[in-house]
Design a protein around this motif. Structure first.
Motif, PDB file in Angstrom:
ATOM      1  N   PRO A 505       9.190 -13.130   0.915  1.00 39.47           N
ATOM      2  CA  PRO A 505       8.020 -12.241   0.977  1.00 39.47           C
ATOM      3  C   PRO A 505       6.761 -13.003   1.387  1.00 39.47           C
ATOM      4  CG  PRO A 505       8.509 -12.801  -1.298  1.00 39.47           C
ATOM      5  CD  PRO A 505       9.613 -13.409  -0.465  1.00 39.47           C
ATOM      6  N   ARG A 506       5.902 -12.371   2.144  1.00 38.64           N
ATOM      7  CA  ARG A 506       4.611 -12.950   2.500  1.00 38.64           C
ATOM      8  C   ARG A 506       3.634 -11.807   2.756  1.00 38.64           C
ATOM      9  NH1 ARG A 506       9.088 -12.527   6.130  1.00 38.64           N
ATOM     10  NH2 ARG A 506       8.360 -12.138   8.259  1.00 38.64           N
ATOM     11  N   ILE A 507       2.337 -12.127   2.665  1.00 39.70           N
ATOM     12  CA  ILE A 507       1.303 -11.120   2.887  1.00 39.70           C
ATOM     13  C   ILE A 507       1.124 -10.933   4.390  1.00 39.70           C
ATOM     14  CG2 ILE A 507      -1.145 -10.593   2.603  1.00 39.70           C
ATOM     15  CD1 ILE A 507      -1.026 -12.081  -0.059  1.00 39.70           C
ATOM     16  N   HIS A 508       1.424  -9.735   4.851  1.00 40.23           N
ATOM     17  CA  HIS A 508       1.343  -9.426   6.276  1.00 40.23           C
ATOM     18  C   HIS A 508      -0.058  -8.947   6.658  1.00 40.23           C
ATOM     19  CE1 HIS A 508       2.274  -6.911   9.945  1.00 40.23           C
ATOM     20  NE2 HIS A 508       2.901  -8.027  10.233  1.00 40.23           N
ATOM     21  N   ARG A 509      -0.673  -8.227   5.728  1.00 37.10           N
ATOM     22  CA  ARG A 509      -2.020  -7.701   5.975  1.00 37.10           C
ATOM     23  C   ARG A 509      -2.649  -7.336   4.638  1.00 37.10           C
ATOM     24  NH1 ARG A 509      -3.418  -2.308   9.245  1.00 37.10           N
ATOM     25  NH2 ARG A 509      -1.301  -1.853   8.573  1.00 37.10           N
ATOM     26  N   ILE A 510      -3.957  -7.502   4.530  1.00 39.96           N
ATOM     27  CA  ILE A 510      -4.681  -7.082   3.324  1.00 39.96           C
ATOM     28  C   ILE A 510      -5.291  -5.718   3.617  1.00 39.96           C
ATOM     29  CG2 ILE A 510      -6.472  -7.673   1.656  1.00 39.96           C
ATOM     30  CD1 ILE A 510      -6.211 -10.586   2.631  1.00 39.96           C
ATOM     31  N   ARG A 511      -4.883  -4.718   2.840  1.00 39.27           N
ATOM     32  CA  ARG A 511      -5.318  -3.349   3.096  1.00 39.27           C
ATOM     33  C   ARG A 511      -6.537  -3.020   2.244  1.00 39.27           C
ATOM     34  NH1 ARG A 511      -1.880   0.071   5.686  1.00 39.27           N
ATOM     35  NH2 ARG A 511      -3.845   1.227   5.832  1.00 39.27           N
ATOM     36  N   TRP A 512      -7.676  -3.604   2.600  1.00 39.90           N
ATOM     37  CA  TRP A 512      -8.910  -3.323   1.867  1.00 39.90           C
ATOM     38  C   TRP A 512      -9.259  -1.830   1.950  1.00 39.90           C
ATOM     39  CZ3 TRP A 512     -10.478  -7.353  -0.909  1.00 39.90           C
ATOM     40  CH2 TRP A 512     -10.189  -8.650  -0.469  1.00 39.90           C
ATOM     41  N   ASP A 513      -8.735  -1.167   2.991  1.00 37.33           N
ATOM     42  CA  ASP A 513      -9.103   0.221   3.251  1.00 37.33           C
ATOM     43  C   ASP A 513      -8.237   1.236   2.516  1.00 37.33           C
ATOM     44  OD1 ASP A 513      -6.950  -0.773   4.885  1.00 37.33           O
ATOM     45  OD2 ASP A 513      -6.994   1.140   5.970  1.00 37.33           O
ATOM     46  N   LYS A 514      -7.129   0.803   1.925  1.00 35.95           N
ATOM     47  CA  LYS A 514      -6.157   1.768   1.407  1.00 35.95           C
ATOM     48  C   LYS A 514      -6.292   1.943  -0.100  1.00 35.95           C
ATOM     49  CE  LYS A 514      -1.382   3.195   1.981  1.00 35.95           C
ATOM     50  NZ  LYS A 514      -0.170   3.026   2.787  1.00 35.95           N
ATOM     51  N   PRO A 515      -6.331   3.172  -0.605  1.00 36.94           N
ATOM     52  CA  PRO A 515      -6.382   3.404  -2.057  1.00 36.94           C
ATOM     53  C   PRO A 515      -5.093   2.907  -2.720  1.00 36.94           C
ATOM     54  CG  PRO A 515      -7.007   5.384  -0.841  1.00 36.94           C
ATOM     55  CD  PRO A 515      -6.451   4.417   0.163  1.00 36.94           C
ATOM     56  N   ALA A 516      -5.239   2.311  -3.884  1.00 41.62           N
ATOM     57  CA  ALA A 516      -4.076   1.757  -4.581  1.00 41.62           C
ATOM     58  C   ALA A 516      -3.032   2.815  -4.886  1.00 41.62           C
ATOM     59  CB  ALA A 516      -4.523   1.059  -5.866  1.00 41.62           C
TER      60      ALA A 516
END
Length: 539
Positions: A505-516
């Motif tokens: 697993p790795r972080i592909h993108r940080i979704r600052w825009d998406k509600p949890a």
């Protein structure tokens, strides 16, 4: 010791590969024997001191420093060796600082009972940087971004020889490698390979790039499935049998069942896998249970039997066949395996395809649940050490992607020790009519340095609980940080609360825009699990 400490410090703060190579080559050229040889041994993992471990270091520091202050400092710094080195109160009138050879000799001969007093005397005599290097050496946790392969590459550059020459000699050498350095210095002949059943450097593939298929003729290549195990080299020569990883580590002790099946003279290349009770390939998590063990029980060997899926052959009898074309080597390998007749070794099947579009379809959706994609190899290619461009290509299926919510964070190591850089993430599941998070994985790479600073700030600003070095962050349907996670595969795992374990697993993108609350659910993730193969499926 000071010179070794300076090397470690500079390596840890030099991110570029070429920069590390220059530092190592310079150290080898300016440092006398045996110090440079022991530095090489430390960097390649050839030293293992069993008399002093992390618990002993913590105990020593707690006797000199207020334990509460030490724990608070350790929580902030995140690295035991660095914390102890900085907080250790230097003692006036201490003995002279030890050199590296003295430390190695002392750790090699001292008893477990005598180790703490010896280490304490050294800590008193050293400065902070050398104390840090000493503690890294004692605990075996160097973590300065130097692999054994990189150290050997630096050796090759220093001596102006091919790294494959060093790789093939390596298992017949012992620290502090004085005969090796004498050869690289031009003062002696090349050492005779004293290793029985030696390791030969493996041939590696390049990922398929965007324009590869426009340049390549499918008629020139054969293909086979890429399996989710570990690449190994199995060698049986003159009564000696060994299993090596692709980096040359000897793992024979963990797979005596496979070792017993090497009823041939030669060296073969393949994938180490576990076979299920019905003859299929088991998930990587099953293989993982047998890796890194010093011994393995008969019960485990029965429950998790190892086997080799053979790809290639390097040596047949006493003949080195690496220069032969791949098609001839496969014929030789098939003949050898038929003579052996062992169920512990089988031949990797070739994949039939007419054109690249056929192969792309098989790569994207392989008929075998645990195949990661396909390997493409030129039919006329010799077996070349390293990663030559052109003969072999790996064409992996696309990674899986899910949206998960950050749950916990822990400080990293080395230059990341002051940042929260190890992230545990989870997905939603329903419990008593409410949506709760269940951890499904942990990732510590896939982001830039700037993104790391933002992630670290989010963790600090939104911490709700602390568990030693771990922080729990706010994560609710109405608030939380969504991470798009990429991973190579998913296995069932009774050891995890979620029931699943991710592969790479790795972080592909940080979704600052998406509600949890819009992150994925456990039901969605479970659907990615490979479907069981039918009994008639060919393996």
């Amino acid at each position: 010791m000071e010179r070794f400490a300076t090397l470690l410090d500079r390596l840890s703060y030099t991110p570029q590969r070429n920069g590390k190579l220059r530092l190592l080559a310079d150290h080898f050229s300016t440092t006398p024997d045996p110090d440079r040889g022991y530095a090489l041994a430390a960097l390649t993992g050839a030293l293992d001191f069993k008399t002093a471990k992390a618990a002993a270091i913590r105990s020593l520091v707690s006797e000199r420093v207020d334990p509460v202050l030490f724990e608070l400092s350790y929580d902030y710094v995140g690295d035991l060796a660095e914390t102890a080195a900085l907080i250790w109160p230097r003692k006036h009138g201490a003995n002279r600082a030890p050199d590296l050879v003295e430390v190695i000799d002392g750790l090699s001969t001292v008893t477990r009972a005598g180790a703490p007093a010896l280490i304490e005397s050294w800590l008193d005599a050293l400065d902070a940087q050398s104390r840090w290097a000493l503690l890294k050496l004692v605990t075996g946790g160097l973590r300065v971004g130097v692999s054994a392969r990189l150290a050997k590459t630096a050796l090759a550059q220093f001596g102006d020889v091919d790294v494959t020459e060093i790789e093939e000699l390596w298992h017949g050498l012992q620290p502090p490698y004085e005969s090796l350095f004498a050869w690289l210095d031009g003062k002696a002949d090349k050492p005779v390979n004293a290793a029985k059943a030696p390791f030969r450097p493996v041939m590696l593939a390049h990922p398929v790039d965007d324009g590869a298929f426009e340049r390549l003729n499918p008629d020139d290549f054969l293909a086979e499935y890429k399996w989710d195990g570990i690449r190994i080299q199995a060698v049986s020569e003159a009564g000696v049998r060994r299993l090596y990883t692709r980096t040359g580590d000897d793992i024979s002790h963990a797979f005596p069942d496979v070792l017993a099946a090497l009823e041939f003279e030669g060296a073969i290349d393949g994938e180490l896998l576990i076979r299920t009770a019905d003859g299929q390939v088991a998930p990587f998590s099953d293989l993982q249970q047998r890796l890194n063990r010093k011994t393995v029980s008969k019960t485990m060997m029965t429950r998790l039997p190892g086997f080799i899926r053979a790809y290639d052959i390097l040596v047949e009898g006493e003949e080195d066949v690496r220069s032969l074309p791949l098609t001839e080597r496969r014929e030789t390998l098939e003949r050898l395996l038929k003579q052996t007749g062992s169920t512990r070794i089988d031949l990797s099947e070739t994949v039939r395809f007419e054109d690249w579009s056929d192969l792309d379809a098989l790569r994207a959706d392989p008929p075998h649940a645990l195949a990661e994609g396909v390997m493409i190899k030129r039919k006329d290619s010799p077996y070349l050490a390293g990663r030559p461009k052109g003969p072999w290509w790996k064409y992996k299926r696309d990674p899986f992607l899910i949206d998960a919510v950050l749950m916990y964070a822990q400080r990293g190591h080395g230059k990341r020790s002051s940042f929260y850089s190890d992230f545990t993430f989870g997905v939603w599941r329903e419990e008593d009519g409410e949506q709760v998070l269940t951890p499904v994985g942990k990732a510590y790479f896939g982001f830039t340095d700037d993104e790391l600073k933002k992630l670290d700030k989010f963790v600090r600003d939104n911490t709700v609980e602390r568990f030693g070095p771990v922080r729990s962050v706010a994560a609710r349907p109405d608030f939380g940080l969504v991470l798009e996670i990429a991973f190579e595969g998913l296995n069932r795992s009774p050891r995890h609360k979620s029931g699943v374990a991710m592969r790479f697993p790795r972080i592909h993108r940080i979704r600052w825009d998406k509600p949890a609350g819009e992150a994925d659910t456990l039901d969605t993730v479970v659907k990615i699990l490979p479907k069981p193969l039918t009994p008639t499926a060919k393996q």
